[in-house]
Design a protein around this motif. Structure first.
Motif, PDB file in Angstrom:
ATOM      1  N   GLY A  61      67.347  34.603 -47.163  1.00  0.00           N
ATOM      2  CA  GLY A  61      65.979  34.343 -47.602  1.00  0.00           C
ATOM      3  C   GLY A  61      65.203  33.341 -46.780  1.00  0.00           C
ATOM      4  O   GLY A  61      64.208  32.783 -47.281  1.00  0.00           O
ATOM      5  N   CYS A  62      65.621  33.092 -45.550  1.00  0.00           N
ATOM      6  CA  CYS A  62      64.896  32.150 -44.683  1.00  0.00           C
ATOM      7  C   CYS A  62      64.114  32.928 -43.627  1.00  0.00           C
ATOM      8  O   CYS A  62      64.418  34.083 -43.331  1.00  0.00           O
ATOM      9  N   THR A  63      63.111  32.281 -43.047  1.00  0.00           N
ATOM     10  CA  THR A  63      62.263  32.938 -42.049  1.00  0.00           C
ATOM     11  C   THR A  63      62.657  32.586 -40.619  1.00  0.00           C
ATOM     12  O   THR A  63      62.118  33.159 -39.680  1.00  0.00           O
ATOM     13  N   SER A  64      63.564  31.636 -40.442  1.00  0.00           N
ATOM     14  CA  SER A  64      64.007  31.255 -39.097  1.00  0.00           C
ATOM     15  C   SER A  64      65.362  30.570 -39.195  1.00  0.00           C
ATOM     16  O   SER A  64      65.789  30.136 -40.283  1.00  0.00           O
ATOM     17  N   THR A  65      66.025  30.468 -38.058  1.00  0.00           N
ATOM     18  CA  THR A  65      67.307  29.768 -38.031  1.00  0.00           C
ATOM     19  C   THR A  65      67.134  28.290 -38.348  1.00  0.00           C
ATOM     20  O   THR A  65      67.952  27.691 -39.043  1.00  0.00           O
ATOM     21  N   ALA A  66      66.059  27.702 -37.831  1.00  0.00           N
ATOM     22  CA  ALA A  66      65.807  26.284 -38.106  1.00  0.00           C
ATOM     23  C   ALA A  66      65.608  26.054 -39.597  1.00  0.00           C
ATOM     24  O   ALA A  66      66.107  25.063 -40.159  1.00  0.00           O
ATOM     25  N   GLU A  67      64.895  26.955 -40.257  1.00  0.00           N
ATOM     26  CA  GLU A  67      64.692  26.812 -41.706  1.00  0.00           C
ATOM     27  C   GLU A  67      66.026  26.916 -42.444  1.00  0.00           C
ATOM     28  O   GLU A  67      66.286  26.185 -43.407  1.00  0.00           O
ATOM     29  N   PHE A  68      66.888  27.839 -41.992  1.00  0.00           N
ATOM     30  CA  PHE A  68      68.219  27.973 -42.595  1.00  0.00           C
ATOM     31  C   PHE A  68      69.018  26.680 -42.447  1.00  0.00           C
ATOM     32  O   PHE A  68      69.672  26.219 -43.396  1.00  0.00           O
ATOM     33  N   LEU A  69      68.987  26.074 -41.261  1.00  0.00           N
ATOM     34  CA  LEU A  69      69.731  24.843 -41.026  1.00  0.00           C
ATOM     35  C   LEU A  69      69.219  23.707 -41.907  1.00  0.00           C
ATOM     36  O   LEU A  69      69.997  22.878 -42.390  1.00  0.00           O
ATOM     37  N   LYS A  70      67.907  23.667 -42.130  1.00  0.00           N
ATOM     38  CA  LYS A  70      67.352  22.625 -42.996  1.00  0.00           C
ATOM     39  C   LYS A  70      67.716  22.866 -44.458  1.00  0.00           C
ATOM     40  O   LYS A  70      68.065  21.928 -45.189  1.00  0.00           O
ATOM     41  N   ALA A  71      67.635  24.127 -44.872  1.00  0.00           N
ATOM     42  CA  ALA A  71      67.856  24.432 -46.288  1.00  0.00           C
ATOM     43  C   ALA A  71      69.332  24.405 -46.672  1.00  0.00           C
ATOM     44  O   ALA A  71      69.695  23.891 -47.741  1.00  0.00           O
ATOM     45  N   ALA A  72      70.180  24.958 -45.823  1.00  0.00           N
ATOM     46  CA  ALA A  72      71.588  25.130 -46.192  1.00  0.00           C
ATOM     47  C   ALA A  72      72.523  24.096 -45.585  1.00  0.00           C
ATOM     48  O   ALA A  72      73.619  23.871 -46.108  1.00  0.00           O
TER      49      ALA A  72
ATOM     50  N   HIS B 204      71.440  20.863 -44.369  1.00  0.00           N
ATOM     51  CA  HIS B 204      70.931  19.488 -44.510  1.00  0.00           C
ATOM     52  C   HIS B 204      70.507  18.858 -43.185  1.00  0.00           C
ATOM     53  O   HIS B 204      70.644  17.654 -42.996  1.00  0.00           O
ATOM     54  N   TYR B 205      70.017  19.666 -42.259  1.00  0.00           N
ATOM     55  CA  TYR B 205      69.478  19.128 -41.012  1.00  0.00           C
ATOM     56  C   TYR B 205      68.014  18.744 -41.205  1.00  0.00           C
ATOM     57  O   TYR B 205      67.295  19.357 -42.012  1.00  0.00           O
ATOM     58  N   SER B 206      67.584  17.754 -40.444  1.00  0.00           N
ATOM     59  CA  SER B 206      66.149  17.470 -40.401  1.00  0.00           C
ATOM     60  C   SER B 206      65.464  18.525 -39.549  1.00  0.00           C
ATOM     61  O   SER B 206      66.135  19.271 -38.811  1.00  0.00           O
ATOM     62  N   GLY B 207      64.151  18.600 -39.628  1.00  0.00           N
ATOM     63  CA  GLY B 207      63.427  19.605 -38.844  1.00  0.00           C
ATOM     64  C   GLY B 207      63.654  19.451 -37.358  1.00  0.00           C
ATOM     65  O   GLY B 207      63.866  20.431 -36.630  1.00  0.00           O
ATOM     66  N   ARG B 208      63.633  18.208 -36.866  1.00  0.00           N
ATOM     67  CA  ARG B 208      63.822  17.959 -35.437  1.00  0.00           C
ATOM     68  C   ARG B 208      65.234  18.325 -34.998  1.00  0.00           C
ATOM     69  O   ARG B 208      65.438  18.946 -33.946  1.00  0.00           O
ATOM     70  N   GLU B 209      66.231  17.930 -35.815  1.00  0.00           N
ATOM     71  CA  GLU B 209      67.614  18.250 -35.476  1.00  0.00           C
ATOM     72  C   GLU B 209      67.852  19.753 -35.466  1.00  0.00           C
ATOM     73  O   GLU B 209      68.544  20.280 -34.591  1.00  0.00           O
ATOM     74  N   ALA B 210      67.253  20.453 -36.432  1.00  0.00           N
ATOM     75  CA  ALA B 210      67.439  21.907 -36.524  1.00  0.00           C
ATOM     76  C   ALA B 210      66.863  22.606 -35.301  1.00  0.00           C
ATOM     77  O   ALA B 210      67.506  23.473 -34.698  1.00  0.00           O
ATOM     78  N   SER B 211      65.653  22.224 -34.903  1.00  0.00           N
ATOM     79  CA  SER B 211      65.024  22.852 -33.738  1.00  0.00           C
ATOM     80  C   SER B 211      65.820  22.584 -32.471  1.00  0.00           C
ATOM     81  O   SER B 211      65.995  23.473 -31.632  1.00  0.00           O
ATOM     82  N   ALA B 212      66.301  21.347 -32.321  1.00  0.00           N
ATOM     83  CA  ALA B 212      67.079  20.997 -31.127  1.00  0.00           C
ATOM     84  C   ALA B 212      68.384  21.783 -31.075  1.00  0.00           C
ATOM     85  O   ALA B 212      68.793  22.261 -30.010  1.00  0.00           O
ATOM     86  N   LEU B 213      69.034  21.953 -32.225  1.00  0.00           N
ATOM     87  CA  LEU B 213      70.307  22.674 -32.256  1.00  0.00           C
ATOM     88  C   LEU B 213      70.107  24.155 -31.933  1.00  0.00           C
ATOM     89  O   LEU B 213      70.900  24.752 -31.195  1.00  0.00           O
ATOM     90  N   VAL B 214      69.037  24.744 -32.445  1.00  0.00           N
ATOM     91  CA  VAL B 214      68.745  26.151 -32.143  1.00  0.00           C
ATOM     92  C   VAL B 214      68.482  26.325 -30.653  1.00  0.00           C
ATOM     93  O   VAL B 214      68.957  27.278 -30.028  1.00  0.00           O
ATOM     94  N   SER B 215      67.726  25.411 -30.075  1.00  0.00           N
ATOM     95  CA  SER B 215      67.436  25.480 -28.640  1.00  0.00           C
ATOM     96  C   SER B 215      68.708  25.387 -27.818  1.00  0.00           C
ATOM     97  O   SER B 215      68.930  26.176 -26.884  1.00  0.00           O
ATOM     98  N   CYS B 216      69.587  24.433 -28.165  1.00  0.00           N
ATOM     99  CA  CYS B 216      70.855  24.291 -27.447  1.00  0.00           C
ATOM    100  C   CYS B 216      71.702  25.546 -27.590  1.00  0.00           C
ATOM    101  O   CYS B 216      72.247  26.059 -26.609  1.00  0.00           O
ATOM    102  N   ALA B 217      71.828  26.034 -28.818  1.00  0.00           N
ATOM    103  CA  ALA B 217      72.675  27.190 -29.078  1.00  0.00           C
ATOM    104  C   ALA B 217      72.208  28.414 -28.301  1.00  0.00           C
ATOM    105  O   ALA B 217      73.015  29.150 -27.726  1.00  0.00           O
ATOM    106  N   THR B 218      70.903  28.625 -28.259  1.00  0.00           N
ATOM    107  CA  THR B 218      70.357  29.790 -27.563  1.00  0.00           C
ATOM    108  C   THR B 218      70.604  29.710 -26.065  1.00  0.00           C
ATOM    109  O   THR B 218      71.024  30.688 -25.427  1.00  0.00           O
ATOM    110  N   LEU B 219      70.355  28.536 -25.481  1.00  0.00           N
ATOM    111  CA  LEU B 219      70.537  28.387 -24.036  1.00  0.00           C
ATOM    112  C   LEU B 219      72.013  28.468 -23.653  1.00  0.00           C
ATOM    113  O   LEU B 219      72.369  29.068 -22.636  1.00  0.00           O
TER     114      LEU B 219
END
Length: 279
Positions: free
Chosen positions: A61-72, A74-89
């Protein structure tokens, strides 16, 4: 239930690891746990990369991976975005970094340095340099050594990009001067001849829809900067240059005026519109 069983098993394994390291000196224990922590980071990036690639965040039920990381998770928005960027690259473009992190040969700071450098240099140059940077620098030295090498490459690339723009500006200026009739009126005799309505030379460097700095993947905007040039015969001419650049590199365009000999007056820099706005 399946998730609970996996979590319970993982915790039991963690307890075994802690007990196994209890006999070590504190320094040795810290070193071992750091290697294991880096390996877990690599596995986490693999999992996050799979969520992003397969869009599995939609299943919960999330719209993005970052939203999933925040909701499920407990990541902050900045941490979630950074982790998605690292994981993708890591998953798509930096395989050596990914493997070295999993094997514990490099630390998380080394890995994030590679990601930040991709954002500044582009994927191509970093992917090409990755074997040397990871195997010969990051593996044997602290993150600061890799950061210095990456920073030097960024500075070199930006200087090269600025130099090419400066060359284009100077060539256009010389061409305009060559087209000016030789019978140009003699300027009035005074220490600084004044012209009420200076002519204007437009220089267009917008040959692509990307930022003019090679390798930059940020969204570009249209920029215009103007500078007054005083020719040897005393005439003053207003040169204006249009370029496509992201907001970060657009500000650097002002530095190019140092390559224009004889410029006078203040430089004016204007952001005209983003690509979406211009369209």
């Amino acid at each position: 239930m399946k998730d609970e069983e996996v979590t319970r098993t993982a915790r039991e394994i963690l307890e075994h690891v802690v007990r196994a390291t209890e006999t070590l000196e504190a320094t040795e224990k810290a070193a071992v746990l750091t290697v294991l922590s880096n390996s877990l980071k690599a596995e986490l990036c693999d999992a996050v990369g799979a969520v992003e690639e397969k869009r599995q965040y939609l299943h919960v039920g999330c719209t993005s991976t970052a939203e999933f990381l925040k909701a499920a998770c407990h990541y902050s928005g900045r941490e979630a975005s950074a982790l998605v960027s690292c994981a993708t690259l890591f998953r798509e473009h930096l395989p050596r970094t990914r493997v070295a992190l999993r094997e514990g040969r490099i630390g998380w700071s080394h890995a994030t340095t590679m990601v930040r450098t991709v954002k500044r240099l582009g994927i191509g140059p970093v992917a090409e340099a990755e074997p040397i940077w990871i195997d010969s620098i990051a593996t044997d030295q602290r993150p600061e050594a890799l950061q210095r090498v990456a920073r030097a490459r960024v500075v070199e690339a930006e200087a090269s990009s600025q130099g090419s723009i400066s060359t284009a500006i100077e060539r256009s200026s010389r061409k305009q001067a060559a087209l000016t009739p030789l019978t140009r009126p003699t300027a009035p005799t005074s220490p600084r001849p004044q012209i009420d309505t200076p002519s204007s030379t437009q220089i267009f460097l917008c040959t692509t829809r990307h930022c003019i700095r090679s390798g930059c993947t940020s969204a570009p905007s249209m920029w215009k900067f103007e500078v007054g040039v005083r020719w040897r015969d005393g005439q003053v001419e207003q040169l204006s240059c249009h370029v496509l650049a992201c907001d970060h590199h657009g500000e650097n365009v002002v530095a190019l005026t140092s390559a224009i000999k004889g410029h006078s007056g203040r430089v004016r820099l204007t952001r005209l519109a983003g690509m979406d706005e211009a369209a």
